[in-house]
Scaffold this active site. Structure first.
Site, PDB file in Angstrom:
ATOM      1  N   CYS A 100       0.628  -1.291  -0.222  1.00 36.57           N
ATOM      2  CA  CYS A 100      -0.222  -0.289   0.037  1.00 36.57           C
ATOM      3  C   CYS A 100       1.129   1.187   0.337  1.00 36.57           C
ATOM      4  CB  CYS A 100      -1.190   0.302   1.310  1.00 36.57           C
ATOM      5  SG  CYS A 100      -0.279  -0.461   2.566  1.00 36.57           S
ATOM      6  N   HIS A 153      -2.982   6.786   4.427  1.00 36.47           N
ATOM      7  CA  HIS A 153      -2.122   6.805   4.879  1.00 36.47           C
ATOM      8  C   HIS A 153      -1.444   8.178   3.944  1.00 36.47           C
ATOM      9  CE1 HIS A 153      -2.067   2.066   6.057  1.00 36.47           C
ATOM     10  NE2 HIS A 153      -0.961   1.936   5.331  1.00 36.47           N
TER      11      HIS A 153
END
Ligand code: L14
Length: 339
Positions: free
Chosen positions: A131, A244
């Site tokens: 990710c 994130h």
């Protein structure tokens, strides 16, 4: 239009559910959807396009007649079942780290190296990158193409949803406990995550880095198809539920100004520039959560070197960082190969 038999492995997890939602949202041509998981999930069901689909137990026979398998049930499940699916000519798009660095497995971010999808034929496996790596390369590829990136220094601020629903529950229950004077229970993470930052994601390696950090180093070179890019990473878990954030510093061979980067990225696929400090405009995890794009802001020249840029990169780790990227790979696969 041709339609495909699709299986989601790990269908009841955070990423698995997001995969089912993404297939529906993007109107992927699904003929039949199979939801596979471990015995623990038996009795559960998910809705897809208004229909309830029961979860089935994953076995070696699950892939007969399945053309595309989206895997997100952990590395050991992928190691065991992805080759089984591959042998049955089911193309696996694997969200775990199990096959990412296998030279016979393409590692794909559609905005960066879509052509690599064609290499799926060797093992019938395509790997979905980590990710944190995905959102970083989406933002950096356009810069690399014009100015050549020599070195990347990245620090991540990663949400708990990447670990799974137990981690989301752990942050929630620790916050509740702390706000009501109760003792904090630590189960998923090595230390308390509520109101804290942990410089520790995945396991530690011999060189003192974590595995998560080395994924960013190695996967970046493979996706960008340039082993000469030097990368160093510090990956940090923060008490954020979704999306994130990353502080990214790059050194380029050719000079590129902050204004040029802003202009370049405002035209880049999958990127939204949010960069107006005077208006306090910069990307935030709470805004990126639930969205598809990678958001970039705080673009400025690194005044400590001749050719350097700093930026702040934010994206939803369950979407572009996992489910969306996997479905976009599947879209290339059916457009160019499984016709
Ligand atoms: O896919 O946030 O390599 O705990 C494994 C750890 C994804 C993130 C991967 C986390 C990562 C996950």
């Amino acid at each position: 239009m041709r339609k495909y038999v699709v299986a989601v492995v790990g269908a009841t997890g955070l990423v698995g559910k997001e995969m089912v939602n993404t297939l529906e949202e993007r109107n992927f041509p699904v003929k039949e959807l199979k939801l596979l998981a471990s015995e623990r999930s038996i009795g559960k069901e998910l809705t897809y396009k208004g229909k309830t689909i029961p979860v089935e137990v994953l076995t070696e026979d699950s892939f007969k007649g399945v053309e595309i398998g989206l895997f997100s049930a952990g590395g050991s499940i992928s190691e065991k079942f992805a080759p089984v699916a591959g042998t049955a000519k089911c193309v696996v798009i694997d969200n775990t780290s199990a096959f990412r660095m296998d030279p016979d497995v393409p590692l794909v971010v559609p905005e960066v190296n879509p052509h690599a999808v064609g290499q799926y034929t060797k093992r019938y496996i395509i790997a979905n990158p980590n990710c944190s790596t995905i959102q970083m390369v989406v933002a950096l590829k356009p810069i690399h193409d014009v100015a050549r990136i020599k070195r990347i220094v990245v620090s991540t601020y990663q949400s708990v949803s990447g670990t799974g629903k137990e981690a989301v529950e752990e942050l929630e229950s620790q916050v509740r406990a702390l706000m009501s004077g109760k003792p904090v229970e630590v189960k998923v993470y090595p230390h308390q995550i509520a109101f804290n930052c942990l410089p520790h994601i995945d396991v530690f390696l011999e060189n003192g880095y974590t595995k998560e950090e080395m994924k960013m180093v190695n996967e970046t070179k493979k996706i960008m198809e340039d082993p000469s890019i030097e990368v160093t990473a510090t990956t940090v878990r923060v008490p954020v539920f979704f999306a994130h954030s990353e502080s990214v510093n790059i050194e380029t061979e050719k000079k590129i100004t902050a204004a040029e980067v802003r202009d370049l990225l405002s035209r880049a696929p999958g990127v939204t520039v949010m960069d107006d400090p005077k208006k306090r405009l910069y990307p935030l995890a709470v805004h990126a959560a639930g969205k598809d794009d990678t958001f970039v802001g705080r673009i400025r020249e690194d005044e400590s070197i001749t050719n350097g840029i700093n930026m702040w990169v934010v994206s939803d780790n369950l979407r572009k960082g996992a489910a969306l990227n996997a479905v976009q790979i599947a879209e290339i696969l059916i457009r160019d190969f499984l016709k």
